[in-house]
Motif scaffolding. Structure first.
Motif, short mmCIF file in Angstrom:
data_model
loop_
_atom_site.label_atom_id
_atom_site.label_comp_id
_atom_site.label_asym_id
_atom_site.label_seq_id
_atom_site.Cartn_x
_atom_site.Cartn_y
_atom_site.Cartn_z
N PRO A 37 0.81 -1.23 0.00
CA PRO A 37 0.00 0.00 0.00
C PRO A 37 0.84 1.28 0.00
CG PRO A 37 -0.77 -1.53 1.68
CD PRO A 37 0.50 -2.10 1.13
N GLU A 38 1.99 1.27 0.65
CA GLU A 38 2.85 2.47 0.66
C GLU A 38 3.39 2.75 -0.74
OE1 GLU A 38 3.35 4.62 3.21
OE2 GLU A 38 1.79 3.40 4.18
N TRP A 39 3.78 1.71 -1.44
CA TRP A 39 4.29 1.87 -2.80
C TRP A 39 3.21 2.47 -3.70
CZ3 TRP A 39 3.37 0.93 -7.80
CH2 TRP A 39 4.44 1.04 -8.69
N ASN A 40 1.98 2.00 -3.54
CA ASN A 40 0.87 2.46 -4.38
C ASN A 40 0.64 3.96 -4.29
OD1 ASN A 40 0.17 -0.02 -5.54
ND2 ASN A 40 -1.00 -0.60 -3.72
N ARG A 41 1.00 4.58 -3.17
CA ARG A 41 0.75 6.01 -2.99
C ARG A 41 1.89 6.90 -3.47
NH1 ARG A 41 -2.49 3.60 0.28
NH2 ARG A 41 -1.60 3.10 2.27
N CYS A 42 2.95 6.32 -4.01
CA CYS A 42 4.13 7.10 -4.41
C CYS A 42 4.23 7.20 -5.94
CB CYS A 42 5.39 6.46 -3.83
SG CYS A 42 6.87 7.41 -4.20
N LYS A 43 3.89 8.38 -6.47
CA LYS A 43 3.95 8.57 -7.92
C LYS A 43 5.37 8.48 -8.46
CE LYS A 43 -0.20 11.20 -9.00
NZ LYS A 43 -0.71 12.42 -9.64
N ALA A 44 6.34 8.88 -7.68
CA ALA A 44 7.74 8.82 -8.13
C ALA A 44 8.16 7.37 -8.40
CB ALA A 44 8.67 9.47 -7.11
N LEU A 45 7.72 6.44 -7.55
CA LEU A 45 8.04 5.03 -7.76
C LEU A 45 7.33 4.50 -9.00
CD1 LEU A 45 8.03 3.60 -4.13
CD2 LEU A 45 10.00 3.92 -5.64
N ARG A 46 6.10 4.94 -9.21
CA ARG A 46 5.36 4.52 -10.40
C ARG A 46 6.09 4.98 -11.66
NH1 ARG A 46 -0.64 3.75 -9.84
NH2 ARG A 46 -1.02 3.36 -7.65
N HIS A 47 6.57 6.22 -11.64
CA HIS A 47 7.31 6.75 -12.78
C HIS A 47 8.59 5.94 -13.01
CE1 HIS A 47 10.15 9.46 -14.84
NE2 HIS A 47 9.08 9.77 -15.54
N GLN A 48 9.30 5.64 -11.94
CA GLN A 48 10.53 4.84 -12.02
C GLN A 48 10.25 3.48 -12.66
OE1 GLN A 48 12.64 4.32 -8.28
NE2 GLN A 48 13.30 2.28 -8.92
N VAL A 49 9.19 2.82 -12.22
CA VAL A 49 8.85 1.51 -12.77
C VAL A 49 8.44 1.63 -14.23
CG1 VAL A 49 7.19 -0.39 -12.64
CG2 VAL A 49 8.29 0.45 -10.56
#
Length: 189
Positions: free
Chosen positions: A73-85
């Motif tokens: 759930p913490e990962w889901n809330r981080c747009k920067a991680l989504r962009h990285q992936v």
């Protein structure tokens, strides 16, 4: 004589004014290596980020922070991680053996029926581009699309199993596929 698969998906909306047909082109001789590569990428996404193989990676939802692609759930809330992936996934696609990616696109102010007519025209532009490529390289190919991807009028009068224009694959001999770019983009006038 070589054979290519084209896997097509649509994007865009009347609100944005964009009509886009993106595709992945896979040479038949690389067909088994490409899915194996993609499965390794999806296994990596699961182990590194908790994103399982059944999660669709649609940019409009994934990058913009919609939904919960990860089991974390913490990962889901981080747009920067989504962009990285998203960047990692695009880099992985670029490394897939025998694969080219591309798009045919147009921007328009059309709405409703006029937008649908322009979608059909851009889809035809895509098919014409594929036909020209195959003719120029002396190759054959098949276009694979989801039924929802093809504009409704593109299949009017066609048999239920046909999802694209009539077979117009005529090989030619004027260019080698190695002379063409790895990423293809055509803007339809």
């Amino acid at each position: 004589m070589s054979f290519r698969w084209y896997y097509v998906d649509d994007s865009g909306s009347p609100q944005s004014g964009w009509i886009v047909y993106g595709f992945v082109q896979v040479a038949a001789e690389d067909w088994s290596a490409a899915p194996d590569h993609w499965l390794r990428v999806r296994n990596y996404l699961l182990s590194a980020y908790g994103i399982d193989a059944y999660t669709e990676l649609h940019a409009y939802r994934f990058i913009n922070g919609r939904g919960n692609p990860s089991k974390d759930p913490e990962w889901n809330r981080c747009k920067a991680l989504r962009h990285q992936v998203a960047v990692e996934v695009l880099q992985a696609v670029a490394r897939m053996p025998g694969v080219r990616v591309g798009a045919v696109a147009r921007h328009t102010d059309a709405r409703r029926d006029a937008y649908a007519r322009e979608q059909l025209d851009v889809y035809r532009c895509f098919l014409d581009s594929v036909t020209d490529w195959l003719r120029a390289t002396g190759e054959y190919g098949t276009v694979v699309v989801e039924r929802a991807t093809v504009p409704a009028r593109a299949t009017e009068g066609a048999p239920a199993t046909e999802t694209s224009a009539p077979d117009r694959r005529r090989p030619g001999t004027s260019a080698s596929s190695s002379e063409l770019p790895r990423t293809l983009l055509a803007l339809c006038p």
